[in-house]
Design an enzyme around this catalytic site. Sequence first.
Site, mmCIF file in Angstrom:
data_model
loop_
_atom_site.group_PDB
_atom_site.id
_atom_site.type_symbol
_atom_site.label_atom_id
_atom_site.label_comp_id
_atom_site.label_asym_id
_atom_site.label_seq_id
_atom_site.Cartn_x
_atom_site.Cartn_y
_atom_site.Cartn_z
ATOM 1 C CE LYS A 173 0.809 -11.146 -12.179
ATOM 2 N NZ LYS A 173 1.212 -11.709 -10.942
ATOM 3 C CD GLU A 248 -7.474 2.249 -8.545
ATOM 4 O OE1 GLU A 248 -7.272 2.940 -7.484
ATOM 5 O OE2 GLU A 248 -8.468 2.412 -9.305
ATOM 6 C CB CYS A 281 -1.795 2.444 -1.753
ATOM 7 S SG CYS A 281 -3.352 1.731 -1.578
ATOM 8 C CD GLU A 381 3.829 3.054 -2.225
ATOM 9 O OE1 GLU A 381 4.506 2.311 -3.350
ATOM 10 O OE2 GLU A 381 2.617 2.977 -2.023
HETATM 11 P P1 NAD Z 1 4.166 -4.620 -7.772
HETATM 12 O O1 NAD Z 1 3.874 -3.496 -8.754
HETATM 13 O O2 NAD Z 1 5.332 -5.240 -7.665
HETATM 14 O O3 NAD Z 1 3.232 -5.860 -8.261
HETATM 15 C C1 NAD Z 1 1.889 -5.974 -8.208
HETATM 16 C C2 NAD Z 1 1.333 -6.856 -9.207
HETATM 17 O O4 NAD Z 1 1.986 -6.673 -10.532
HETATM 18 C C3 NAD Z 1 1.988 -8.242 -9.048
HETATM 19 O O5 NAD Z 1 1.087 -9.421 -9.470
HETATM 20 C C4 NAD Z 1 3.090 -8.689 -10.225
HETATM 21 O O6 NAD Z 1 3.386 -9.865 -10.450
HETATM 22 C C5 NAD Z 1 2.481 -7.661 -11.187
HETATM 23 N N1 NAD Z 1 3.588 -7.065 -11.913
HETATM 24 C C6 NAD Z 1 4.843 -6.736 -11.636
HETATM 25 N N2 NAD Z 1 5.520 -6.264 -12.721
HETATM 26 C C7 NAD Z 1 4.627 -6.128 -13.889
HETATM 27 C C8 NAD Z 1 4.722 -6.039 -15.076
HETATM 28 N N3 NAD Z 1 5.983 -5.264 -15.659
HETATM 29 N N4 NAD Z 1 3.753 -6.391 -15.820
HETATM 30 C C9 NAD Z 1 2.588 -6.786 -15.504
HETATM 31 N N5 NAD Z 1 2.323 -6.976 -14.006
HETATM 32 C C10 NAD Z 1 3.543 -6.747 -13.311
HETATM 33 O O7 NAD Z 1 3.520 -4.171 -6.423
HETATM 34 P P2 NAD Z 1 3.340 -4.889 -5.226
HETATM 35 O O8 NAD Z 1 4.822 -4.876 -4.492
HETATM 36 O O9 NAD Z 1 2.758 -6.252 -5.216
HETATM 37 O O10 NAD Z 1 2.350 -3.908 -4.196
HETATM 38 C C11 NAD Z 1 2.772 -2.779 -3.557
HETATM 39 C C12 NAD Z 1 2.430 -1.703 -4.497
HETATM 40 O O11 NAD Z 1 0.859 -1.608 -4.652
HETATM 41 C C13 NAD Z 1 2.373 -0.108 -3.710
HETATM 42 O O12 NAD Z 1 3.341 0.490 -4.426
HETATM 43 C C14 NAD Z 1 1.178 0.131 -3.371
HETATM 44 O O13 NAD Z 1 1.133 1.433 -3.126
HETATM 45 C C15 NAD Z 1 0.531 -0.437 -4.336
HETATM 46 N N6 NAD Z 1 -1.118 -0.564 -4.122
HETATM 47 C C16 NAD Z 1 -1.978 0.413 -4.656
HETATM 48 C C17 NAD Z 1 -3.121 0.224 -4.279
HETATM 49 C C18 NAD Z 1 -4.204 1.509 -4.834
HETATM 50 O O14 NAD Z 1 -5.387 0.969 -4.833
HETATM 51 N N7 NAD Z 1 -3.811 2.465 -5.330
HETATM 52 C C19 NAD Z 1 -3.810 -0.554 -3.535
HETATM 53 C C20 NAD Z 1 -2.919 -1.449 -2.949
HETATM 54 C C21 NAD Z 1 -1.360 -1.543 -3.060
#
Ligand code: NAD
Length: 476
Positions: A173, A248, A281, A381
């Site tokens: 997804k 992650e 991130c 963040e």
């Molecule tokens: P997000 O958590 O809003 O969404 C990420 C994914 O999770 C999307 O596909 C979203 O639809 C899904 N999602 C959201 N809520 C969910 C839930 N309750 N249950 C299941 N799935 C859910 O994050 P974003 O805004 O897309 O990405 C940015 C974040 O990702 C930042 O916090 C960044 O630091 C982090 N990030 C971490 C890494 C790493 O390797 N540690 C890498 C890239 C991004």
Amino acid sequence: MLDRRKFYINGKWTNPSKKNDFEIINPSNEESYAIISLGANEDVDKSVQAAKVAFETWKKTSKEEKVKLLKNLLEIYKKRFNEMAKAISNEMGAPIDWATEIQTGSGQAHLEDFILRLKEFKFEEHFDSKSNNYICYEPIGVCGLITPWNWPINQIALKVVPALATGCTMILKPSEIAPISGMLFAEMIDEAGFPPGVFNLINGDGAGVGTYISSHPNIDMISFTGSTRAGRLISKNAADTIKRVCLELGGKGGNIVFADSYPNAVRDGIRNVMSNSGQSCDAPTRMLVEKSIYKRAVNEAVDEANKIKVDIGSNKGDHIGPVISKIQYNKIIDLIKSGVSEGATLAAGGPEKPNGLKKGYFIKPTIFTDVTNNMRIAKEEIFGPVLSIIPFEKEEDAIKIVNDTSYGLGNYLQTNDKEKAKRVAKALRSGCVYINGKGADPGTPFGGYRQSGNGREGGVWGLEEYLEVKTVTGWK
Ligand code: NAD
């Protein structure tokens, strides 16, 4: 506008079970770039069933066959490289050169590296020469892979490729905000000839498809990259079925610039944090500067930030693009305003739009100085082109400030003193420490301590995330 209202289930592009249209906005111009469907539980059930059936054969498929299919995928990826870069640029606003060389390049690098690791990986090994025990590594089963928008194909490749390589089957997804690169990747997997049901893609939001995947009884593992907020919810939703959950999550990296650092250290730190419009991130968003060089460092930082151009994603060049969405834009502007109201000095950028860019979610490269670690801009963040500069006096003070966060993903340090570099690297509580601007090699593990997550992606560690470990006695 691209019409991508299909899901990839059991080897076919399939109509969604319910109509639930969702528009993908190009953040450079706020116009519709594509339309997708958000899935329903029935779509997930269908794809989980397909993955469950496919697992029975795929888990037994030879390493040679898997390597062959992954090599096919790599060749197709290279052939459609520019298409991928364009999709990433349109869906998340990355400048086309950055989207091509760095974002799309990262997907290729992961594919190449995982093929090498798979070839070398021993799925069975003798425990020790005096023992008749064997250790077997076996695929965990059906995996739910949930990815974010900021490095879309990087994150997808880091999950899908090792899951394929280890014999798992999966439902991906991608982020509902930037799903087109993931759909293109699904087309490539289809073209490469992977058996039906091994890889499936459902679009959807977190509250719907994401939550349903996390709690699904026939999914054995979740690999998630995204916010710490969502990681927490996923862990709770996965708890009843005792799934393996690899997380992650977010970060709030520190970059310690000692007085004896190399001449361009401050400027490189600015370029690093502002790249991808600050949406990484492991971005070094807190720069800790030794007091004796603080004034010079601030001047250089401000000068460098003011040199960075901001422009639309489709233009070539080394500018930065917009941030992903209106919601993120508003959140970042609110945090910039909080920095001012909490007493930090706004030294570059600020909440106004960059000159000449009326449309699009553009933010000026922004620098705060005289920041203390208890301000919101130093704690949260921000996920935008915003840097906080914090002075320090002694090495132990710098370590204390960097570690004073709930995150622990990537930290950085700059010094010419090799012993000091090693000492400080060991003291920093994070999954990665980058010394003197050196990047991590392909195949090294990437992941976080504490609330930055519990997984490690990349290389052998990335393969092991998808494997169960079995002890078998009396083997010989
Ligand atoms: P997000 O958590 O809003 O969404 C990420 C994914 O999770 C999307 O596909 C979203 O639809 C899904 N999602 C959201 N809520 C969910 C839930 N309750 N249950 C299941 N799935 C859910 O994050 P974003 O805004 O897309 O990405 C940015 C974040 O990702 C930042 O916090 C960044 O630091 C982090 N990030 C971490 C890494 C790493 O390797 N540690 C890498 C890239 C991004």
